[in-house]
Design a protein around this motif. Structure first.
Motif, PDB file in Angstrom:
ATOM      1  N   THR A  50       6.467   9.815   2.775  1.00  0.00           N
ATOM      2  CA  THR A  50       7.832  10.265   2.516  1.00  0.00           C
ATOM      3  C   THR A  50       8.774   9.089   2.761  1.00  0.00           C
ATOM      4  O   THR A  50       8.821   8.558   3.873  1.00  0.00           O
ATOM      5  N   PRO A  51       9.525   8.688   1.742  1.00  0.00           N
ATOM      6  CA  PRO A  51      10.436   7.555   1.947  1.00  0.00           C
ATOM      7  C   PRO A  51      11.596   7.975   2.866  1.00  0.00           C
ATOM      8  O   PRO A  51      12.022   9.112   2.844  1.00  0.00           O
ATOM      9  N   LEU A  52      12.045   7.048   3.662  1.00  0.00           N
ATOM     10  CA  LEU A  52      13.165   7.324   4.545  1.00  0.00           C
ATOM     11  C   LEU A  52      14.484   7.367   3.768  1.00  0.00           C
ATOM     12  O   LEU A  52      15.393   8.068   4.127  1.00  0.00           O
ATOM     13  N   HIS A  53      14.549   6.582   2.717  1.00  0.00           N
ATOM     14  CA  HIS A  53      15.709   6.618   1.839  1.00  0.00           C
ATOM     15  C   HIS A  53      15.213   6.341   0.426  1.00  0.00           C
ATOM     16  O   HIS A  53      14.228   5.644   0.220  1.00  0.00           O
ATOM     17  N   HIS A  54      15.869   6.910  -0.543  1.00  0.00           N
ATOM     18  CA  HIS A  54      15.449   6.738  -1.920  1.00  0.00           C
ATOM     19  C   HIS A  54      15.993   5.444  -2.491  1.00  0.00           C
ATOM     20  O   HIS A  54      17.121   5.052  -2.181  1.00  0.00           O
ATOM     21  N   ARG A  55      15.211   4.794  -3.296  1.00  0.00           N
ATOM     22  CA  ARG A  55      15.676   3.585  -3.966  1.00  0.00           C
ATOM     23  C   ARG A  55      16.620   3.938  -5.086  1.00  0.00           C
ATOM     24  O   ARG A  55      16.475   4.966  -5.736  1.00  0.00           O
TER      25      ARG A  55
ATOM     26  N   GLU B 264       0.835  -1.215   0.000  1.00  0.00           N
ATOM     27  CA  GLU B 264       0.000   0.000   0.000  1.00  0.00           C
ATOM     28  C   GLU B 264       0.863   1.255   0.000  1.00  0.00           C
ATOM     29  O   GLU B 264       0.584   2.219  -0.736  1.00  0.00           O
ATOM     30  N   LEU B 265       1.925   1.257   0.811  1.00  0.00           N
ATOM     31  CA  LEU B 265       2.818   2.411   0.860  1.00  0.00           C
ATOM     32  C   LEU B 265       3.525   2.619  -0.479  1.00  0.00           C
ATOM     33  O   LEU B 265       3.686   3.760  -0.932  1.00  0.00           O
ATOM     34  N   ARG B 266       3.913   1.571  -1.118  1.00  0.00           N
ATOM     35  CA  ARG B 266       4.560   1.691  -2.434  1.00  0.00           C
ATOM     36  C   ARG B 266       3.579   2.249  -3.470  1.00  0.00           C
ATOM     37  O   ARG B 266       3.958   3.048  -4.324  1.00  0.00           O
ATOM     38  N   GLU B 267       2.331   1.805  -3.364  1.00  0.00           N
ATOM     39  CA  GLU B 267       1.307   2.335  -4.286  1.00  0.00           C
ATOM     40  C   GLU B 267       1.117   3.834  -4.054  1.00  0.00           C
ATOM     41  O   GLU B 267       0.982   4.592  -5.002  1.00  0.00           O
ATOM     42  N   GLN B 268       1.121   4.242  -2.781  1.00  0.00           N
ATOM     43  CA  GLN B 268       0.943   5.654  -2.476  1.00  0.00           C
ATOM     44  C   GLN B 268       2.118   6.485  -2.989  1.00  0.00           C
ATOM     45  O   GLN B 268       1.952   7.629  -3.392  1.00  0.00           O
ATOM     46  N   LEU B 269       3.317   5.920  -2.979  1.00  0.00           N
ATOM     47  CA  LEU B 269       4.490   6.619  -3.502  1.00  0.00           C
ATOM     48  C   LEU B 269       4.383   6.888  -5.001  1.00  0.00           C
ATOM     49  O   LEU B 269       4.975   7.827  -5.514  1.00  0.00           O
ATOM     50  N   LYS B 270       3.629   6.067  -5.689  1.00  0.00           N
ATOM     51  CA  LYS B 270       3.484   6.207  -7.137  1.00  0.00           C
ATOM     52  C   LYS B 270       2.486   7.311  -7.505  1.00  0.00           C
ATOM     53  O   LYS B 270       2.438   7.735  -8.642  1.00  0.00           O
ATOM     54  N   LEU B 271       1.692   7.754  -6.552  1.00  0.00           N
ATOM     55  CA  LEU B 271       0.706   8.809  -6.809  1.00  0.00           C
ATOM     56  C   LEU B 271       1.423  10.113  -7.163  1.00  0.00           C
ATOM     57  O   LEU B 271       2.554  10.352  -6.724  1.00  0.00           O
ATOM     58  N   PRO B 272       0.712  11.001  -7.919  1.00  0.00           N
ATOM     59  CA  PRO B 272       1.350  12.277  -8.295  1.00  0.00           C
ATOM     60  C   PRO B 272       1.772  13.088  -7.068  1.00  0.00           C
ATOM     61  O   PRO B 272       2.833  13.703  -7.063  1.00  0.00           O
TER      62      PRO B 272
END
Length: 134
Positions: free
Chosen positions: A128-133, A115-123
């Motif tokens: 807020t990610p703790l570290h960027h992939r 769910e959190l990954r899906e929310q990250l994909k939203l515009p």
């Protein structure tokens, strides 16, 4: 296998050593297996060829009444190992009992992560990610 000429003497000497707690070739237990090892003869020499010596050994052990210190030590070790096995079995049962709950937690965390990954994909993500992939 044919018996050696001194087989009976070796068995008698083995009986003597075992009954006097002076084992040289065995663990010192008052058993036919230990007697065969102590006498350095095959076990079937006692169970097939020299049953009279086997019976004599059993009678002497019975008359003695007490067990050797080696046998006492081995029995104590067996008791200790049985307790260890019982504790390990109890621990294993608890672990097996815990597995379904742990699977549910992992599944729940996987769903939340998804769910959190899906929310990250939203515009405009509200996460807020703790570290960027990379």
């Amino acid at each position: 296998m044919s018996p050696t000429p001194d087989e009976r003497e070796r068995i008698r000497a083995g009986i003597h050593r075992l009954l006097n707690d002076q084992a040289e070739h065995s663990n010192g237990a008052l058993t036919i297996v230990a007697l065969a090892q102590e006498s350095q003869v095959p076990r079937n020499a006692l169970t097939q060829r020299h049953t009279d010596l086997k019976n004599e050994f059993y009678e002497l052990v019975k008359a003695r009444g007490a067990t050797s210190h080696v046998e006492v030590r081995l029995r104590a070790e067996i008791t200790r190992l049985k307790k260890t096995i019982a504790n390990k079995n109890k621990e294993l049962a608890q672990i097996k009992e815990d597995v379904p709950a742990q699977v549910r937690v992992v599944h729940q965390l996987t769903l939340e992560n998804q769910e959190l990954r899906e929310q990250l994909k939203l515009p405009e993500p509200n996460v807020t990610p703790l570290h960027h992939r990379r």
